[in-house]
Write an enzyme that holds these catalytic residues in place. Structure first.
Site, mmCIF file in Angstrom:
data_model
loop_
_atom_site.group_PDB
_atom_site.id
_atom_site.type_symbol
_atom_site.label_atom_id
_atom_site.label_comp_id
_atom_site.label_asym_id
_atom_site.label_seq_id
_atom_site.Cartn_x
_atom_site.Cartn_y
_atom_site.Cartn_z
ATOM 1 N N ALA A 296 0.212 -1.267 -0.226
ATOM 2 C CA ALA A 296 0.139 0.043 -0.030
ATOM 3 C C ALA A 296 1.163 1.356 0.017
ATOM 4 O O ALA A 296 0.501 2.385 -0.612
ATOM 5 C CB ALA A 296 -0.696 0.055 1.491
ATOM 6 N N TYR A 297 1.705 1.262 0.491
ATOM 7 C CA TYR A 297 3.001 1.847 0.838
ATOM 8 C C TYR A 297 3.337 2.547 -0.247
ATOM 9 O O TYR A 297 3.566 3.661 -1.178
ATOM 10 C CB TYR A 297 4.019 2.248 2.434
ATOM 11 C CG TYR A 297 5.138 3.016 1.957
ATOM 12 C CD1 TYR A 297 4.279 4.352 2.179
ATOM 13 C CD2 TYR A 297 6.480 3.043 1.826
ATOM 14 C CE1 TYR A 297 5.028 5.534 2.665
ATOM 15 C CE2 TYR A 297 6.973 3.730 2.176
ATOM 16 C CZ TYR A 297 6.989 5.109 2.301
ATOM 17 O OH TYR A 297 7.688 6.689 2.428
ATOM 18 N N ALA A 298 3.898 2.435 -1.000
ATOM 19 C CA ALA A 298 4.576 1.516 -2.433
ATOM 20 C C ALA A 298 3.828 2.105 -3.388
ATOM 21 O O ALA A 298 4.411 3.119 -4.411
ATOM 22 C CB ALA A 298 5.340 0.130 -3.114
#
Length: 247
Positions: A155-157
């Site tokens: 999700a962060y990437a």
């Protein structure tokens, strides 16, 4: 060969009261910039950074607001322009990181990251595109995890992959305005954002993933930002990986 003088230039740094943002502020202050030190919630921390810069003979103000709130950020830009006469560089270090496997990620956490990392980057970039002076620079923050594809970082990437896209397209859209747009993609860096929630074994393993065999420091990242903000006028539309050779 001529070099760009940074004395008298003005920079607005989101997330400038802590972590990498604080290191960026300190580096640019040393280079002669006037600084708008942005904070989201901790005004006392931003005020302390400003006081340190002023005590050293520099110029700085604190400006607040949620980066995803276009009204609040327009006010932050306006305060900066009122104090210093204009804006030459906008550096958007503000971001959040919540780690979880895709299968178990709380979707509210996904929305939080999207709001800050994607919408926030878009809001700040939109304002910067309309207000940064010719000869200026816009620098957004991505991550090396977009290439490393580490478990738990999906999700962060994904949110930072959007930052890459926004930045590189905007560089082309600003044709003819003499404004560069780049993204900086740090590797593992010794900040609370990275260290919180990780055990010593995980930190050591990630520290040795690059050939230099250490974590990055906020000052390492600030060095790259200073290059893009000032002398690097021929670097445009790029994502710069600052990670000791990890990828």
């Amino acid at each position: 060969m001529s070099t760009l003088s940074t004395t008298g230039r003005v920079a607005l740094v989101t997330g400038g009261s802590g972590g990498i943002g604080h290191a960026v502020v300190e580096r640019l202050a040393a280079d002669g910039y006037a600084l708008a030190v942005h904070y989201a919630g901790n005004q006392a921390a931003a005020d302390a950074v400003v006081a340190t810069i002023i005590a050293a003979g520099g110029q700085a103000i604190a400006v607040g607001g949620d980066v995803a709130d276009e009204v609040a950020m327009a006010d932050a830009f306006a305060q900066t322009e009122k104090a210093f006469g204009g804006i030459d560089v906008v550096i958007n270090t503000a971001g959040i990181m919540i780690l979880s496997p895709v299968a178990t990620l709380n979707l509210d956490d996904l929305d939080r990251m999207h709001r800050t990392n994607i919408r926030g980057t878009f809001v700040v970039s939109q304002l910067a595109a309309n207000r940064v002076r010719a000869g200026g620079a816009i620098i957004n923050f991505s991550t090396s995890v977009t290439k490393l594809a580490l478990p738990g970082y999906a999700a962060y990437a994904a949110s930072k992959g959007a930052v890459d896209a926004i930045s590189l397209v905007l560089a082309k859209e600003l044709r003819g305005k003499d404004i560069t747009v780049n993204a900086v993609a740090p590797g593992p860096t010794a900040t609370p954002l990275f260290l919180d929630g990780k055990d010593a074994e995980t930190i050591e393993r990630m520290a040795t993933m690059n050939p230099i065999e250490r974590l990055g420091t906020p000052e390492d990242i600030a060095e790259a930002v200073a290059f893009l903000a000032g002398p690097a006028r021929w670097v445009n539309g790029q994502t710069i990986y600052v990670n000791g050779g990890m990828v």
